[in-house]
Design a protein around this motif. Structure first.
Motif, short mmCIF file in Angstrom:
data_model
loop_
_atom_site.label_atom_id
_atom_site.label_comp_id
_atom_site.label_asym_id
_atom_site.label_seq_id
_atom_site.Cartn_x
_atom_site.Cartn_y
_atom_site.Cartn_z
N LEU A 38 2.14 -6.84 -1.97
CA LEU A 38 3.20 -6.80 -0.91
C LEU A 38 2.67 -6.83 0.40
O LEU A 38 1.85 -5.93 0.76
N ARG A 39 2.86 -7.58 1.23
CA ARG A 39 2.36 -7.78 2.61
C ARG A 39 3.33 -8.35 3.59
O ARG A 39 4.23 -9.03 3.44
N GLN B 129 7.94 3.42 -0.24
CA GLN B 129 8.37 2.93 0.85
C GLN B 129 8.36 1.27 0.49
O GLN B 129 9.20 0.55 0.95
N GLN B 130 7.20 0.86 0.25
CA GLN B 130 6.80 -0.51 0.17
C GLN B 130 7.71 -1.03 -0.90
O GLN B 130 8.34 -2.12 -1.04
N LEU C 49 2.36 -0.74 5.66
CA LEU C 49 3.74 -0.70 5.29
C LEU C 49 3.90 0.61 4.88
O LEU C 49 5.33 0.77 4.59
N LEU D 69 10.61 2.24 7.21
CA LEU D 69 10.37 0.64 7.39
C LEU D 69 11.09 0.10 8.68
O LEU D 69 10.63 -0.72 9.06
N ALA E 173 4.70 -8.13 -6.29
CA ALA E 173 4.38 -6.91 -5.57
C ALA E 173 3.54 -6.12 -6.30
O ALA E 173 3.71 -4.91 -6.94
N LEU F 113 2.77 -1.78 -7.20
CA LEU F 113 4.19 -1.07 -6.79
C LEU F 113 4.52 -0.68 -8.11
O LEU F 113 4.95 -1.66 -8.96
#
Length: 288
Positions: free
Chosen positions: A27-28, A43-44, A38, A87, A161, A164
């Protein structure tokens, strides 16, 4: 992989100066092409869950279920609030936009909603390109269909993702993997119908290595090899697939693959013109 399958890069993407989200692979959040930090993994994962529900409001309990499933920590609601706050700080620092056009994490109707443009998220760009490619294939425009599916394919740089851990992401990865496989089967079918069977062979070997129990990929690879005057290899693909499904599933290949095997053994000349993609349906005249 085939040069033809790699050559198309599609239209230019959105303004590179605007923040873009990448869901395929790690994830970016990219700003001017550079990744933004992030925060911690959960949280990501929360950001990924909100990106998957774009334009929808998601309540705290839904987010807790998405992130932890049936056994959340006792302080899960506090953690969700902490991650939301984190975030918001990330988004504000990454895209300080006085006009209000940057991504925002809103609280409304008792839940959270990520407000951003779908065109700035690779997942939705993939869906748009793949859906258009499928429609073009159904309407008898194979070259344009192949170009759109190629543009979709190059967006998929890894699992959704990647890295994660969250129940919602595990479920979504299963769906996205199956969707990608179906789209890429269609891409290979188009390559065969365009007469570019030799170009399709390395791509099909690659896909079959990733999906060794896919009977459709085996069927397409066998047909491509036969058309490329590599009939012995086509028969070897069948034998290998049969050994695999007997050993792992305790069954034989399906009827379509067995029929193709017999036709290759018989050197059936009609295999050189057999359509991989069904012909477009001709609408009936009014009243019929």
């Amino acid at each position: 992989m085939s040069g033809v399958l790699l050559r198309h890069r599609g239209p230019a993407g959105p303004d590179p100066g605007r923040p873009r989200f990448v869901l395929y692979g790690p994830l970016r959040l990219l700003v001017d092409g550079a990744p933004v930090q992030l925060g911690p993994p959960k949280q990501q994962a929360l950001l990924a869950a909100l990106l998957l529900r774009l334009d929808l409001t998601t309540g705290p309990d839904q987010l807790i279920d998405a992130l932890w499933g049936a056994q959340p920590p006792a302080y899960a609601k506090n953690l969700v609030q902490k991650y939301v706050s984190g975030l918001r700080g990330v988004l504000a620092a990454a895209a300080p936009d006085p006009s209000g056009d940057g991504p925002r994490l809103l609280f409304e109707g008792g839940g959270y909603r990520l407000d951003t443009d779908k065109d700035l998220i690779d997942l939705y760009a993939y869906e748009r390109l793949a859906a258009t490619g499928t429609a073009l294939a159904s309407n008898g425009s194979p070259e344009e269909a192949a170009q759109h599916l190629d543009s979709a394919r190059i967006l998929v740089t890894g699992p959704l993702a990647e890295g994660l851990d969250a129940p919602v992401l595990e479920r979504e990865r299963v769906y996205r993997d199956e969707r990608f496989l179906a789209d890429m089967e269609l891409r290979a079918e188009l390559e065969l119908d365009l007469g570019r069977h030799r170009n399709a062979i390395p791509y099909l070997y690659f896909m079959l290595h990733k999906h060794p129990l896919s009977e459709r990929l085996s069927w397409l690879l066998m047909l491509a090899l036969f058309r490329a005057d590599r009939g012995a290899e086509a028969l070897a693909v069948y034998d290998e697939y049969r050994r695999r499904v007997v050993a792992e599933l305790g069954t034989d290949p399906g009827r379509a693959l067995r029929t193709l095997h017999h036709r290759i053994l018989a050197q059936d000349p009609e295999l050189t013109s057999l359509r991989a993609v069904p012909a477009p349906r001709t609408p009936l005249p009014p009243g019929e």
